[in-house]
Scaffold this motif. Structure first.
Motif, mmCIF file in Angstrom:
data_model
loop_
_atom_site.group_PDB
_atom_site.id
_atom_site.type_symbol
_atom_site.label_atom_id
_atom_site.label_comp_id
_atom_site.label_asym_id
_atom_site.label_seq_id
_atom_site.Cartn_x
_atom_site.Cartn_y
_atom_site.Cartn_z
ATOM 1 N N VAL A 1 0.783 -1.128 0.120
ATOM 2 C CA VAL A 1 0.095 -0.044 0.091
ATOM 3 C C VAL A 1 0.992 1.534 0.025
ATOM 4 C CG1 VAL A 1 -1.425 1.456 1.132
ATOM 5 C CG2 VAL A 1 -1.782 -0.976 1.399
ATOM 6 N N SER A 2 0.574 2.084 -0.830
ATOM 7 C CA SER A 2 1.397 3.226 -0.883
ATOM 8 C C SER A 2 0.719 4.585 -0.944
ATOM 9 C CB SER A 2 2.295 3.354 -2.425
ATOM 10 O OG SER A 2 2.975 2.019 -2.573
ATOM 11 N N TRP A 3 1.558 5.596 -0.259
ATOM 12 C CA TRP A 3 0.851 6.980 -0.370
ATOM 13 C C TRP A 3 2.001 7.940 -0.285
ATOM 14 C CZ3 TRP A 3 1.183 3.834 3.961
ATOM 15 C CH2 TRP A 3 1.773 4.344 5.135
ATOM 16 N N VAL A 4 1.633 9.095 -0.467
ATOM 17 C CA VAL A 4 2.697 10.171 -0.521
ATOM 18 C C VAL A 4 2.305 10.992 0.842
ATOM 19 C CG1 VAL A 4 3.679 12.263 -1.619
ATOM 20 C CG2 VAL A 4 2.860 10.651 -3.070
ATOM 21 N N ASP A 5 3.282 10.876 1.701
ATOM 22 C CA ASP A 5 3.015 11.456 2.969
ATOM 23 C C ASP A 5 3.486 12.889 3.092
ATOM 24 O OD1 ASP A 5 2.779 9.947 6.135
ATOM 25 O OD2 ASP A 5 3.955 11.762 6.063
ATOM 26 N N LEU A 6 2.836 13.647 3.716
ATOM 27 C CA LEU A 6 3.357 14.972 3.605
ATOM 28 C C LEU A 6 4.537 15.493 4.247
ATOM 29 C CD1 LEU A 6 0.016 17.116 3.906
ATOM 30 C CD2 LEU A 6 1.341 16.522 1.699
ATOM 31 N N VAL A 7 4.770 14.583 5.291
ATOM 32 C CA VAL A 7 6.212 14.662 5.951
ATOM 33 C C VAL A 7 7.345 13.618 5.585
ATOM 34 C CG1 VAL A 7 7.404 14.690 8.203
ATOM 35 C CG2 VAL A 7 4.828 15.543 7.970
ATOM 36 N N ARG A 8 6.926 12.447 5.359
ATOM 37 C CA ARG A 8 7.651 11.471 4.831
ATOM 38 C C ARG A 8 7.943 11.154 3.436
ATOM 39 N NH1 ARG A 8 8.472 8.077 9.475
ATOM 40 N NH2 ARG A 8 8.713 6.051 8.227
ATOM 41 N N GLY A 9 7.170 11.890 2.540
ATOM 42 C CA GLY A 9 7.376 11.578 1.281
ATOM 43 C C GLY A 9 6.636 10.386 0.778
ATOM 44 N N GLU A 10 7.267 9.658 -0.235
ATOM 45 C CA GLU A 10 6.845 8.113 -0.653
ATOM 46 C C GLU A 10 6.870 7.139 0.339
ATOM 47 O OE1 GLU A 10 5.473 6.802 -3.431
ATOM 48 O OE2 GLU A 10 5.675 8.480 -4.868
ATOM 49 N N GLN A 11 5.675 6.620 0.707
ATOM 50 C CA GLN A 11 5.624 5.214 1.756
ATOM 51 C C GLN A 11 5.025 4.313 1.097
ATOM 52 O OE1 GLN A 11 6.589 5.940 5.236
ATOM 53 N NE2 GLN A 11 7.571 7.307 3.993
ATOM 54 N N SER A 12 5.472 3.283 1.648
ATOM 55 C CA SER A 12 4.864 2.034 1.097
ATOM 56 C C SER A 12 4.873 1.012 2.225
ATOM 57 C CB SER A 12 5.587 1.790 -0.253
ATOM 58 O OG SER A 12 5.679 0.276 -0.431
ATOM 59 N N ILE A 13 3.913 0.229 2.465
ATOM 60 C CA ILE A 13 3.875 -0.711 3.623
ATOM 61 C C ILE A 13 3.415 -2.156 2.909
ATOM 62 C CG2 ILE A 13 2.332 -1.504 5.599
ATOM 63 C CD1 ILE A 13 4.150 0.730 6.301
ATOM 64 N N GLU A 14 4.191 -2.914 3.130
ATOM 65 C CA GLU A 14 3.991 -4.561 2.414
ATOM 66 C C GLU A 14 2.944 -4.956 3.547
ATOM 67 O OE1 GLU A 14 4.754 -5.736 -0.147
ATOM 68 O OE2 GLU A 14 6.119 -3.977 -0.678
ATOM 69 N N THR A 15 1.638 -5.076 3.058
ATOM 70 C CA THR A 15 0.618 -5.658 4.054
ATOM 71 C C THR A 15 0.940 -7.301 4.450
ATOM 72 O OG1 THR A 15 -1.014 -6.192 2.461
ATOM 73 C CG2 THR A 15 -0.961 -3.950 3.515
ATOM 74 N N SER A 16 1.699 -7.868 3.544
ATOM 75 C CA SER A 16 2.044 -9.155 3.796
ATOM 76 C C SER A 16 3.005 -9.142 4.834
ATOM 77 C CB SER A 16 2.692 -9.886 2.451
ATOM 78 O OG SER A 16 3.978 -9.223 2.481
ATOM 79 N N SER A 17 3.539 -8.017 5.490
ATOM 80 C CA SER A 17 4.365 -8.318 6.600
ATOM 81 C C SER A 17 3.775 -7.652 7.717
ATOM 82 C CB SER A 17 5.857 -7.377 6.234
ATOM 83 O OG SER A 17 5.383 -6.017 6.283
ATOM 84 N N ILE A 18 2.489 -7.684 7.876
ATOM 85 C CA ILE A 18 1.829 -7.462 9.179
ATOM 86 C C ILE A 18 0.527 -8.295 9.316
ATOM 87 C CG2 ILE A 18 2.647 -4.792 9.316
ATOM 88 C CD1 ILE A 18 -0.103 -3.965 7.972
ATOM 89 N N SER A 19 0.306 -8.496 10.454
ATOM 90 C CA SER A 19 -0.882 -9.296 10.642
ATOM 91 C C SER A 19 -2.122 -8.785 10.513
ATOM 92 C CB SER A 19 -0.817 -9.557 12.403
ATOM 93 O OG SER A 19 0.458 -10.307 12.660
ATOM 94 N N ASP A 20 -3.132 -9.569 10.047
ATOM 95 C CA ASP A 20 -4.459 -9.010 9.657
ATOM 96 C C ASP A 20 -4.985 -8.453 11.266
ATOM 97 O OD1 ASP A 20 -4.574 -9.906 7.468
ATOM 98 O OD2 ASP A 20 -5.510 -11.947 7.741
ATOM 99 N N PRO A 21 -5.333 -7.027 11.280
ATOM 100 C CA PRO A 21 -5.509 -6.453 12.416
ATOM 101 C C PRO A 21 -6.875 -6.937 13.057
ATOM 102 C CG PRO A 21 -5.815 -4.949 10.633
ATOM 103 C CD PRO A 21 -5.243 -6.244 10.050
ATOM 104 N N VAL A 22 -6.815 -6.918 14.233
ATOM 105 C CA VAL A 22 -8.256 -7.448 14.956
ATOM 106 C C VAL A 22 -8.976 -6.242 14.913
ATOM 107 C CG1 VAL A 22 -9.273 -8.191 17.135
ATOM 108 C CG2 VAL A 22 -7.079 -9.303 16.272
ATOM 109 N N LEU A 23 -10.289 -6.092 14.416
ATOM 110 C CA LEU A 23 -11.005 -5.028 14.564
ATOM 111 C C LEU A 23 -12.094 -4.961 15.702
ATOM 112 C CD1 LEU A 23 -11.781 -4.051 10.765
ATOM 113 C CD2 LEU A 23 -9.779 -3.621 12.135
ATOM 114 N N ILE A 24 -12.535 -6.340 15.948
ATOM 115 C CA ILE A 24 -13.657 -6.365 17.012
ATOM 116 C C ILE A 24 -12.905 -7.437 18.126
ATOM 117 C CG2 ILE A 24 -16.057 -7.048 17.598
ATOM 118 C CD1 ILE A 24 -16.569 -6.312 14.559
ATOM 119 N N ARG A 25 -12.830 -7.336 19.468
ATOM 120 C CA ARG A 25 -12.519 -8.136 20.306
ATOM 121 C C ARG A 25 -13.737 -9.238 20.582
ATOM 122 N NH1 ARG A 25 -11.681 -3.115 22.854
ATOM 123 N NH2 ARG A 25 -9.637 -2.490 23.111
ATOM 124 N N GLY A 26 -13.418 -10.303 21.194
ATOM 125 C CA GLY A 26 -14.129 -11.548 21.576
ATOM 126 C C GLY A 26 -15.483 -10.984 22.222
#
Ligand code: GLU
Length: 445
Positions: free
Chosen positions: A153-178
Motif C-alpha cells: 500500500v503506497s501513499w505520499v506522506d506530507l512529511v515522509r514523502g513516498e511511503q509503502s507498507i507491505e501488508t504481507s508483513s503485518i498481521s491481519d488486524p483485529v477490529l472487534i474483540r471477543g
C-alpha cells in the motif's frame, strides 16, 4: 474542498507535550488553510478511559488556545461501527478467529524459533463450519480480523514523502474483540470517512497502522485522504519521553502548575524538529502563517524544558500588565503596572513575580558587609524623599570615592538582599524612601 482535520486523543491518560504537538500541527494546518479542526475523543476502550481524563484533555486544549470547531466521542457512535463491520463481513473482509491469547503467544514463540516474523498465520481462515461450531460450543467467542490484501500500500506522506507498507508483513488486524468491543482501528476509519476528514496528521508510530487503515478505507469505499506522520518527540538527551510523564515537566498539568505560558509551549512545539529557528511567538496566527509540512524534518524533535523556560521568559518580557493582572492577583502579588514593568525582565515564569513582590514589600533586613556599612549609612542620609536612584548615585559619587561595582553592589544588596535583579531605579521608586533608608541602615523594613 475545505480542509478538515482531527486530533483524536484516547482518554486513557492526560495530555503530554507529544500529543499536544500533534494537536498543534492539526490546528496550524487548519488555520493556515482556513479549514476546520475537530476534536474526536477515541473512547472505545471503556475499561481504560475515564471522564476525568476527557475533561482534563478538553480543559488543557482550551487553556492552550487550541480551540476546536467540532467535537464528538466515539462511544456515542457504536451503531456506525456495527454497520461498517457488517458491511466488511458481507464483503468478505472480516473473518472470525477463535485463537486464545495463549495460543497466539505460542504461535509467535514458535515463529521466533523458526526465524519467521511474528505475523498471524491466518489459520482461522481454514476453519470449517464444524470447527467453528465446536469452538463456540466450548464457549469461545470469536474476535474479528480484517483480511489484508497482501499487496503493498503506497501513499505520499506530507512529511515522509513516498511511503509503502507491505501488508504481507503485518498481521491481519483485529477490529472487534471477543467481547464485541471495537479496537481503535475501524472506528477511526469510519469516523474519518463520516467526518469528511481531508488530512490525517498524527505521530509516526501510526505509519504501519496507516497501511492497514488505507485498505479498510478502500474496503468501505471511502475517498482517500492525505496523511502526514510527524516524527516523535524525544527528551533533551534524545531519549524516549517517559511513560510516567504525568509527574514530569512533560505533562500539561505539570507545565500549567509550573506557571508556563501557553504561547511559550506552543512556540516551542511548533518549531522543534523543523527548519525554522525556535523563537517566541505571541499568537497562534503567527505560527500558522509560518507553518508548512515541508519544514518538518524526519529526525525526532527534542523537547527541552530549559529551552521552554528561556522562551517563556522572552514572552513575559513583552507581556503587558493587563494580560497578567488577574494571575498576579491570584498569586497574592500586590503591585500595579509599575511593579510588573519593573520586574518582568527578570522573571522566567509569572510565579517568580511573587518573589520580587516579597523582596519589595515584605519586612526584610538588607545584606550589608562590614566594609560597606559607613557607605550605606551615607546613602541613607543622602536619599531624597522621591527615592530617585540617579540622584542618589550622583550624590554618592560626589560624597564618596566609590564608583562602578563598588558603588552599586552594596546598594543593591542592602536594598534587595540579592546580588542581581531588575534595574534599581524603578525598584527604588516602588520601595519608597522610608523603607530604603531603613534597609540601608541595616534595619528590618
Ligand atoms: N487515539 C489514537 C491515538 O491516540 C488516534 C490516532 C489517530 O490520530 O488516528 O493514538
Amino acid at each position: 474542498m475545505s480542509t478538515r482535520v482531527r486530533f483524536a486523543p484516547s482518554p486513557t491518560g492526560k495530555l503530554h507535550v507529544g500529543n499536544v504537538r500533534t494537536a498543534l500541527m492539526n490546528v496550524l494546518h487548519a488555520k493556515s488553510t482556513g479549514g476546520v479542526f475537530i476534536l474526536r475523543i477515541d473512547d472505545t476502550d471503556v475499561a481504560r478511559g475515564t471522564q476525568e481524563n476527557e475533561d482534563a484533555i478538553r480543559d488543557d486544549l482550551n487553556w492552550l488556545g487550541l480551540h476546536w470547531q467540532e467535537t464528538f466521542s466515539q462511544s456515542k457512535r457504536f451503531n456506525l461501527y456495527e454497520e461498517a463491520a457488517e458491511k466488511l463481513k458481507e464483503l468478505g473482509f472480516l473473518y472470525p478467529a477463535y485463537d486464545t491469547a495463549e495460543e497466539l503467544d505460542r504461535q509467535r514463540k514458535l515463529q521466533g524459533v523458526q526465524g519467521k516474523p511474528p505475523i498471524y498465520d491466518r489459520r482461522a481462515l481454514e476453519l470449517t463450519a464444524d470447527q467453528k461450531a465446536a469452538y463456540e460450543a466450548e464457549g469461545r467467542q470469536p474476535h474479528w480480523r480484517f483480511k489484508l490484501s497482501g499487496n503493498s500500500v503506497s501513499w505520499v506522506d506530507l512529511v515522509r514523502g513516498e511511503q509503502s507498507i507491505e501488508t504481507s508483513s503485518i498481521s491481519d488486524p483485529v477490529l472487534i474483540r471477543g467481547d464485541g468491543t471495537f479496537l481503535y482501528t475501524l472506528p477511526s476509519v469510519v469516523d474519518d470517512i463520516d467526518a469528511k476528514i481531508t488530512h490525517v496528521i498524527r505521530g509516526e508510530d501510526h505509519v504501519t497502522n496507516s497501511g492497514a487503515q488505507i485498505e479498510i478505507f478502500r474496503a468501505l469505499g471511502g475517498t482517500e485522504l492525505i496523511f502526514a506522520h510527524t516524527p516523535l518527540l524525544v527528551d533533551r538527551d534524545g531519549g524516549k519521553l517517559s511513560k510516567r510523564f504525568e509527574d514530569l515537566s512533560l505533562s500539561m498539568k505539570k507545565l500549567r502548575e509550573e506557571g508556563y505560558e501557553p504561547m511559550a509551549i506552543l512556540s516551542l512545539l511548533a518549531k522543534i524538529g523543523t527548519s525554522d529557528p525556535v523563537e517566541e511567538r505571541f499568537a497562534l496566527k503567527e505560527l500558522a502563517e509560518e507553518f508548512s509540512f515541508e519544514k518538518i524534518g524526519r529526525a525526532p524533535a527534542r523537547f527541552d524544558d530549559v529551552e521552554l523556560r528561556a522562551l517563556n521568559a522572552k514572552i513575559l518580557h513583552e507581556t503587558p500588565y493587563t494580560v497578567v493582572k488577574d494571575r498576579l492577583d491570584t498569586l497574592g502579588v500586590h503591585g500595579d503596572e509599575a511593579f510588573w514593568l519593573a520586574i518582568r525582565d527578570n522573571i522566567e515564569v509569572v510565579d517568580d513575580a511573587a518573589g520580587w513582590n516579597a523582596t519589595l514589600y515584605a519586612p526584610m533586613a538588607g545584606v550589608i558587609d562590614a566594609d560597606d556599612k559607613a557607605f550605606c549609612d551615607t546613602a541613607a542620609e543622602l536619599m531624597d524623599d522621591e527615592a530617585d536612584w540617579s540622584e542618589l548615585i550622583r550624590k554618592l559619587k560626589d560624597h564618596t570615592d566609590r564608583k562602578g561595582k563598588g558603588l552599586f553592589m552594596p546598594l543593591r544588596k542592602a536594598l534587595t538582599g540579592r546580588n542581581n535583579g531588575p534595574q534599581m531605579g524603578p525598584l527604588l521608586t516602588l520601595m519608597g524612601a522610608d523603607k530604603a533608608r531603613a534597609r540601608l541602615r541595616g534595619q528590618i523594613a
